[in-house]
Design a protein around this motif. Structure first.
Motif, PDB file in Angstrom:
ATOM      1  N   VAL A 164     -56.037  13.636 -25.041  1.00 23.90           N
ATOM      2  CA  VAL A 164     -56.798  12.547 -25.656  1.00 23.90           C
ATOM      3  C   VAL A 164     -58.275  12.933 -25.757  1.00 23.90           C
ATOM      4  O   VAL A 164     -58.918  12.701 -26.785  1.00 23.90           O
ATOM      5  N   PHE A 165     -58.811  13.566 -24.707  1.00 20.41           N
ATOM      6  CA  PHE A 165     -60.201  14.042 -24.762  1.00 20.41           C
ATOM      7  C   PHE A 165     -60.395  15.043 -25.901  1.00 20.41           C
ATOM      8  O   PHE A 165     -61.408  15.004 -26.599  1.00 20.41           O
ATOM      9  N   ASP A 166     -59.444  15.969 -26.064  1.00 20.65           N
ATOM     10  CA  ASP A 166     -59.506  16.926 -27.180  1.00 20.65           C
ATOM     11  C   ASP A 166     -59.665  16.187 -28.508  1.00 20.65           C
ATOM     12  O   ASP A 166     -60.506  16.534 -29.334  1.00 20.65           O
ATOM     13  N   LEU A 167     -58.839  15.172 -28.698  1.00 19.96           N
ATOM     14  CA  LEU A 167     -58.858  14.454 -29.979  1.00 19.96           C
ATOM     15  C   LEU A 167     -60.126  13.633 -30.149  1.00 19.96           C
ATOM     16  O   LEU A 167     -60.655  13.546 -31.262  1.00 19.96           O
ATOM     17  N   LEU A 168     -60.627  13.042 -29.084  1.00 18.76           N
ATOM     18  CA  LEU A 168     -61.891  12.309 -29.186  1.00 18.76           C
ATOM     19  C   LEU A 168     -63.039  13.246 -29.532  1.00 18.76           C
ATOM     20  O   LEU A 168     -63.943  12.886 -30.280  1.00 18.76           O
ATOM     21  N   LEU A 169     -63.002  14.451 -28.996  1.00 20.69           N
ATOM     22  CA  LEU A 169     -64.053  15.424 -29.252  1.00 20.69           C
ATOM     23  C   LEU A 169     -63.973  15.999 -30.666  1.00 20.69           C
ATOM     24  O   LEU A 169     -64.996  16.161 -31.327  1.00 20.69           O
ATOM     25  N   LEU A 170     -62.773  16.277 -31.149  1.00 20.02           N
ATOM     26  CA  LEU A 170     -62.625  17.056 -32.384  1.00 20.02           C
ATOM     27  C   LEU A 170     -62.302  16.244 -33.634  1.00 20.02           C
ATOM     28  O   LEU A 170     -62.511  16.730 -34.741  1.00 20.02           O
ATOM     29  N   SER A 171     -61.784  15.043 -33.482  1.00 17.93           N
ATOM     30  CA  SER A 171     -61.437  14.277 -34.694  1.00 17.93           C
ATOM     31  C   SER A 171     -62.686  13.684 -35.332  1.00 17.93           C
ATOM     32  O   SER A 171     -63.744  13.598 -34.714  1.00 17.93           O
ATOM     33  N   ARG A 172     -62.523  13.281 -36.559  1.00 18.95           N
ATOM     34  CA  ARG A 172     -63.638  12.684 -37.306  1.00 18.95           C
ATOM     35  C   ARG A 172     -64.177  11.473 -36.543  1.00 18.95           C
ATOM     36  O   ARG A 172     -63.408  10.717 -35.961  1.00 18.95           O
ATOM     37  N   PRO A 173     -65.489  11.263 -36.564  1.00 24.00           N
ATOM     38  CA  PRO A 173     -66.057  10.127 -35.825  1.00 24.00           C
ATOM     39  C   PRO A 173     -65.562   8.763 -36.309  1.00 24.00           C
ATOM     40  O   PRO A 173     -65.538   7.801 -35.539  1.00 24.00           O
ATOM     41  N   ASP A 174     -65.156   8.686 -37.571  1.00 20.46           N
ATOM     42  CA  ASP A 174     -64.678   7.413 -38.105  1.00 20.46           C
ATOM     43  C   ASP A 174     -63.165   7.240 -37.965  1.00 20.46           C
ATOM     44  O   ASP A 174     -62.612   6.237 -38.397  1.00 20.46           O
ATOM     45  N   ALA A 175     -62.487   8.209 -37.358  1.00 17.42           N
ATOM     46  CA  ALA A 175     -61.039   8.112 -37.158  1.00 17.42           C
ATOM     47  C   ALA A 175     -60.743   7.513 -35.785  1.00 17.42           C
ATOM     48  O   ALA A 175     -61.473   7.725 -34.829  1.00 17.42           O
ATOM     49  N   THR A 176     -59.662   6.769 -35.716  1.00 18.46           N
ATOM     50  CA  THR A 176     -59.219   6.190 -34.450  1.00 18.46           C
ATOM     51  C   THR A 176     -58.189   7.106 -33.813  1.00 18.46           C
ATOM     52  O   THR A 176     -57.321   7.629 -34.505  1.00 18.46           O
ATOM     53  N   VAL A 177     -58.298   7.299 -32.527  1.00 21.39           N
ATOM     54  CA  VAL A 177     -57.288   8.040 -31.779  1.00 21.39           C
ATOM     55  C   VAL A 177     -56.282   7.011 -31.254  1.00 21.39           C
ATOM     56  O   VAL A 177     -56.637   6.106 -30.500  1.00 21.39           O
ATOM     57  N   PHE A 178     -55.047   7.144 -31.719  1.00 21.00           N
ATOM     58  CA  PHE A 178     -53.964   6.259 -31.284  1.00 21.00           C
ATOM     59  C   PHE A 178     -53.130   7.001 -30.251  1.00 21.00           C
ATOM     60  O   PHE A 178     -52.626   8.089 -30.525  1.00 21.00           O
ATOM     61  N   VAL A 179     -52.998   6.426 -29.069  1.00 23.06           N
ATOM     62  CA  VAL A 179     -52.297   7.081 -27.974  1.00 23.06           C
ATOM     63  C   VAL A 179     -50.916   6.464 -27.821  1.00 23.06           C
ATOM     64  O   VAL A 179     -50.781   5.248 -27.672  1.00 23.06           O
ATOM     65  N   ASP A 180     -49.893   7.308 -27.867  1.00 20.92           N
ATOM     66  CA  ASP A 180     -48.515   6.854 -27.693  1.00 20.92           C
ATOM     67  C   ASP A 180     -47.955   7.456 -26.409  1.00 20.92           C
ATOM     68  O   ASP A 180     -47.431   8.557 -26.400  1.00 20.92           O
ATOM     69  N   TRP A 181     -48.131   6.709 -25.333  1.00 25.47           N
ATOM     70  CA  TRP A 181     -47.616   7.141 -24.037  1.00 25.47           C
ATOM     71  C   TRP A 181     -46.475   6.228 -23.591  1.00 25.47           C
ATOM     72  O   TRP A 181     -46.350   5.873 -22.434  1.00 25.47           O
ATOM     73  N   ARG A 182     -45.604   5.894 -24.516  1.00 25.54           N
ATOM     74  CA  ARG A 182     -44.432   5.081 -24.171  1.00 25.54           C
ATOM     75  C   ARG A 182     -43.290   6.022 -23.792  1.00 25.54           C
ATOM     76  O   ARG A 182     -42.872   6.844 -24.599  1.00 25.54           O
ATOM     77  N   ARG A 183     -42.799   5.875 -22.583  1.00 26.50           N
ATOM     78  CA  ARG A 183     -41.721   6.741 -22.090  1.00 26.50           C
ATOM     79  C   ARG A 183     -40.438   6.527 -22.869  1.00 26.50           C
ATOM     80  O   ARG A 183     -40.135   5.423 -23.307  1.00 26.50           O
ATOM     81  N   GLN A 184     -39.671   7.606 -22.984  1.00 23.16           N
ATOM     82  CA  GLN A 184     -38.348   7.529 -23.590  1.00 23.16           C
ATOM     83  C   GLN A 184     -37.269   7.349 -22.523  1.00 23.16           C
ATOM     84  O   GLN A 184     -36.222   6.796 -22.802  1.00 23.16           O
ATOM     85  N   GLY A 185     -37.538   7.888 -21.323  1.00 21.82           N
ATOM     86  CA  GLY A 185     -36.584   7.758 -20.225  1.00 21.82           C
ATOM     87  C   GLY A 185     -35.962   9.078 -19.802  1.00 21.82           C
ATOM     88  O   GLY A 185     -35.326   9.162 -18.755  1.00 21.82           O
ATOM     89  N   SER A 186     -36.123  10.124 -20.589  1.00 23.66           N
ATOM     90  CA  SER A 186     -35.501  11.416 -20.261  1.00 23.66           C
ATOM     91  C   SER A 186     -36.520  12.480 -19.849  1.00 23.66           C
ATOM     92  O   SER A 186     -36.176  13.649 -19.763  1.00 23.66           O
TER      93      SER A 186
END
Length: 141
Positions: free
Chosen positions: A69-91
């Motif tokens: 997530v830090f990588d993406l906050l640092l490198l993505s466009r300043p006007d882009a939102t970083v969407f984090v998908d940390w929903r477990r699948q179970g496996s």
């Protein structure tokens, strides 16, 4: 971008100097095959405009995913939102925080305009276009 390129240079030089050809080859694959293409996709000024970047968890420990997530906050466009998908699948073998479908990001962090859980998107729909990143950009660490 400069800190990542400096780290990549260090990895390539040390891989070459290690006296183990397999280590140098691995460093080349990691930098040229993984890091550089992802950086170009996120940072190149002439490439397509994106409104968001999706950080999917990878089956490592918690801190490796935080660094992604830090990588993406640092490198993505300043006007882009970083969407984090940390929903477990179970496996998962290593990313075992909460029951299946548990949204760990939303549980640990408060969302903002710059970074939020995928689960907080209205109607569950991500804005278009987005870039999907399923692993770290800075593969040196």
């Amino acid at each position: 971008e400069a800190p990542l390129l400096a780290a990549a240079r260090h990895a390539l030089l040390e891989g070459r100097a290690a006296g183990r050809p397999s280590l140098g080859a691995y460093a080349c694959r990691a930098v040229v095959g993984t890091m550089v293409p992802k950086m170009m996709e996120l940072c190149h000024p002439d490439w397509s405009v994106y409104r968001g970047v999706v950080a999917r968890y990878h089956d490592n420990g918690l801190f490796a995913n935080v660094l992604q997530v830090f990588d993406l906050l640092l490198l993505s466009r300043p006007d882009a939102t970083v969407f984090v998908d940390w929903r477990r699948q179970g496996s998962e073998g290593h990313f075992q925080y909460g029951p299946p479908e548990f949204d760990l990001w939303a549980h640990l962090f408060e969302g903002s305009d710059r970074c939020q859980s995928v689960g907080s998107c209205p109607g569950g729909e991500l804005p278009s276009p987005v870039i999907e990143m399923s692993s770290r950009i800075n593969c040196v660490f």
